[in-house]
Design a protein around this motif. Structure first.
Motif, PDB file in Angstrom:
ATOM      1  N   GLN A 103       6.905 -10.217  -7.191  1.00 10.26           N
ATOM      2  CA  GLN A 103       7.714  -9.381  -8.058  1.00 10.26           C
ATOM      3  C   GLN A 103       6.776  -8.288  -8.558  1.00 10.26           C
ATOM      4  O   GLN A 103       5.686  -8.562  -9.036  1.00 10.26           O
ATOM      5  N   ILE A 104       7.168  -7.033  -8.431  1.00  7.94           N
ATOM      6  CA  ILE A 104       6.270  -5.934  -8.732  1.00  7.94           C
ATOM      7  C   ILE A 104       6.056  -5.755 -10.228  1.00  7.94           C
ATOM      8  O   ILE A 104       4.935  -5.603 -10.685  1.00  7.94           O
TER       9      ILE A 104
ATOM     10  N   ILE B 283       2.029   4.109  -4.919  1.00  8.16           N
ATOM     11  CA  ILE B 283       2.936   3.078  -4.403  1.00  8.16           C
ATOM     12  C   ILE B 283       2.438   1.706  -4.849  1.00  8.16           C
ATOM     13  O   ILE B 283       1.301   1.338  -4.584  1.00  8.16           O
ATOM     14  N   ILE B 284       3.308   0.969  -5.517  1.00  7.73           N
ATOM     15  CA  ILE B 284       2.994  -0.412  -5.891  1.00  7.73           C
ATOM     16  C   ILE B 284       3.726  -1.288  -4.896  1.00  7.73           C
ATOM     17  O   ILE B 284       4.953  -1.308  -4.836  1.00  7.73           O
ATOM     18  N   ASP B 285       2.959  -2.013  -4.083  1.00  8.57           N
ATOM     19  CA  ASP B 285       3.494  -2.760  -2.945  1.00  8.57           C
ATOM     20  C   ASP B 285       3.388  -4.261  -3.190  1.00  8.57           C
ATOM     21  O   ASP B 285       2.294  -4.818  -3.228  1.00  8.57           O
ATOM     22  N   GLY B 286       4.532  -4.909  -3.324  1.00  8.41           N
ATOM     23  CA  GLY B 286       4.564  -6.355  -3.515  1.00  8.41           C
ATOM     24  C   GLY B 286       4.481  -7.127  -2.213  1.00  8.41           C
ATOM     25  O   GLY B 286       4.452  -8.354  -2.217  1.00  8.41           O
TER      26      GLY B 286
ATOM     27  N   ILE C  81      -4.122   7.047  -9.703  1.00  3.01           N
ATOM     28  CA  ILE C  81      -4.446   7.994  -8.650  1.00  3.01           C
ATOM     29  C   ILE C  81      -3.545   7.711  -7.454  1.00  3.01           C
ATOM     30  O   ILE C  81      -2.979   6.626  -7.326  1.00  3.01           O
ATOM     31  N   VAL C  82      -3.394   8.688  -6.576  1.00  3.57           N
ATOM     32  CA  VAL C  82      -2.551   8.538  -5.392  1.00  3.57           C
ATOM     33  C   VAL C  82      -3.108   7.437  -4.501  1.00  3.57           C
ATOM     34  O   VAL C  82      -4.313   7.369  -4.251  1.00  3.57           O
ATOM     35  N   GLY C  83      -2.236   6.545  -4.053  1.00  5.50           N
ATOM     36  CA  GLY C  83      -2.634   5.466  -3.162  1.00  5.50           C
ATOM     37  C   GLY C  83      -1.672   4.306  -3.256  1.00  5.50           C
ATOM     38  O   GLY C  83      -0.690   4.345  -3.995  1.00  5.50           O
ATOM     39  N   GLU C  84      -1.955   3.252  -2.482  1.00  2.00           N
ATOM     40  CA  GLU C  84      -1.144   2.036  -2.518  1.00  2.00           C
ATOM     41  C   GLU C  84      -1.874   0.979  -3.325  1.00  2.00           C
ATOM     42  O   GLU C  84      -3.078   0.781  -3.152  1.00  2.00           O
ATOM     43  N   TYR C  85      -1.140   0.298  -4.183  1.00  2.00           N
ATOM     44  CA  TYR C  85      -1.681  -0.759  -5.023  1.00  2.00           C
ATOM     45  C   TYR C  85      -1.082  -2.085  -4.578  1.00  2.00           C
ATOM     46  O   TYR C  85       0.132  -2.228  -4.504  1.00  2.00           O
ATOM     47  N   ARG C  86      -1.947  -3.050  -4.279  1.00  2.00           N
ATOM     48  CA  ARG C  86      -1.524  -4.392  -3.856  1.00  2.00           C
ATOM     49  C   ARG C  86      -2.409  -5.421  -4.544  1.00  2.00           C
ATOM     50  O   ARG C  86      -3.498  -5.103  -4.994  1.00  2.00           O
ATOM     51  N   CYS C  87      -1.977  -6.650  -4.522  1.00  8.62           N
ATOM     52  CA  CYS C  87      -2.817  -7.744  -4.988  1.00  8.62           C
ATOM     53  C   CYS C  87      -3.824  -8.075  -3.888  1.00  8.62           C
ATOM     54  O   CYS C  87      -3.521  -7.935  -2.702  1.00  8.62           O
ATOM     55  N   SER C  88      -4.979  -8.542  -4.291  1.00  7.82           N
ATOM     56  CA  SER C  88      -5.935  -9.015  -3.291  1.00  7.82           C
ATOM     57  C   SER C  88      -5.395 -10.304  -2.675  1.00  7.82           C
ATOM     58  O   SER C  88      -4.435 -10.893  -3.183  1.00  7.82           O
ATOM     59  N   GLU C  89      -5.984 -10.754  -1.598  1.00  5.79           N
ATOM     60  CA  GLU C  89      -5.510 -11.982  -0.940  1.00  5.79           C
ATOM     61  C   GLU C  89      -5.541 -13.182  -1.873  1.00  5.79           C
ATOM     62  O   GLU C  89      -4.695 -14.061  -1.788  1.00  5.79           O
ATOM     63  N   THR C  90      -6.510 -13.215  -2.796  1.00  2.00           N
ATOM     64  CA  THR C  90      -6.597 -14.338  -3.721  1.00  2.00           C
ATOM     65  C   THR C  90      -5.707 -14.140  -4.946  1.00  2.00           C
ATOM     66  O   THR C  90      -5.474 -15.075  -5.702  1.00  2.00           O
TER      67      THR C  90
END
Length: 86
Positions: free
Chosen positions: A66-67, A58-61, A16-25
């Motif tokens: 490394q994405i 958007i996949i944001d590293g 779906i539309v949005g930004e994807y990031r890793c959680s802080e952990t």
């Protein structure tokens, strides 16, 4: 964004539309102490695409990970479509 980490061979995964990031952990990303990778595939073929063709997924590293690491595609091809890597 945690999502399902399982994609079968030949499947299509639609983001779906949005930004994807890793959680802080980092618990929702691939575990890698050497490269800090977000996504990693091995011998996977199919399609990973955004729900629309405007690349609003958007996949944001965050300049830390490394994405995407693709290690072979088995007996098919892996298609990445309409996705922005940041």
């Amino acid at each position: 964004n945690t999502g399902n980490a399982i994609m079968s061979l030949g499947d299509t995964t639609v983001m779906i539309v949005g930004e994807y990031r890793c959680s802080e952990t980092g618990e929702n990303c691939h575990e890698s102490t050497e490269m800090f990778q977000m996504l990693r595939t091995k011998d996977l073929h199919g399609e990973l695409k955004c729900i629309n063709d405007e690349a609003n997924c958007i996949i944001d590293g965050e300049h830390e990970r490394q994405i995407l690491h693709v290690f072979g595609t088995g007996d098919g091809k892996l298609t990445l479509r309409a996705t922005t890597f940041k």
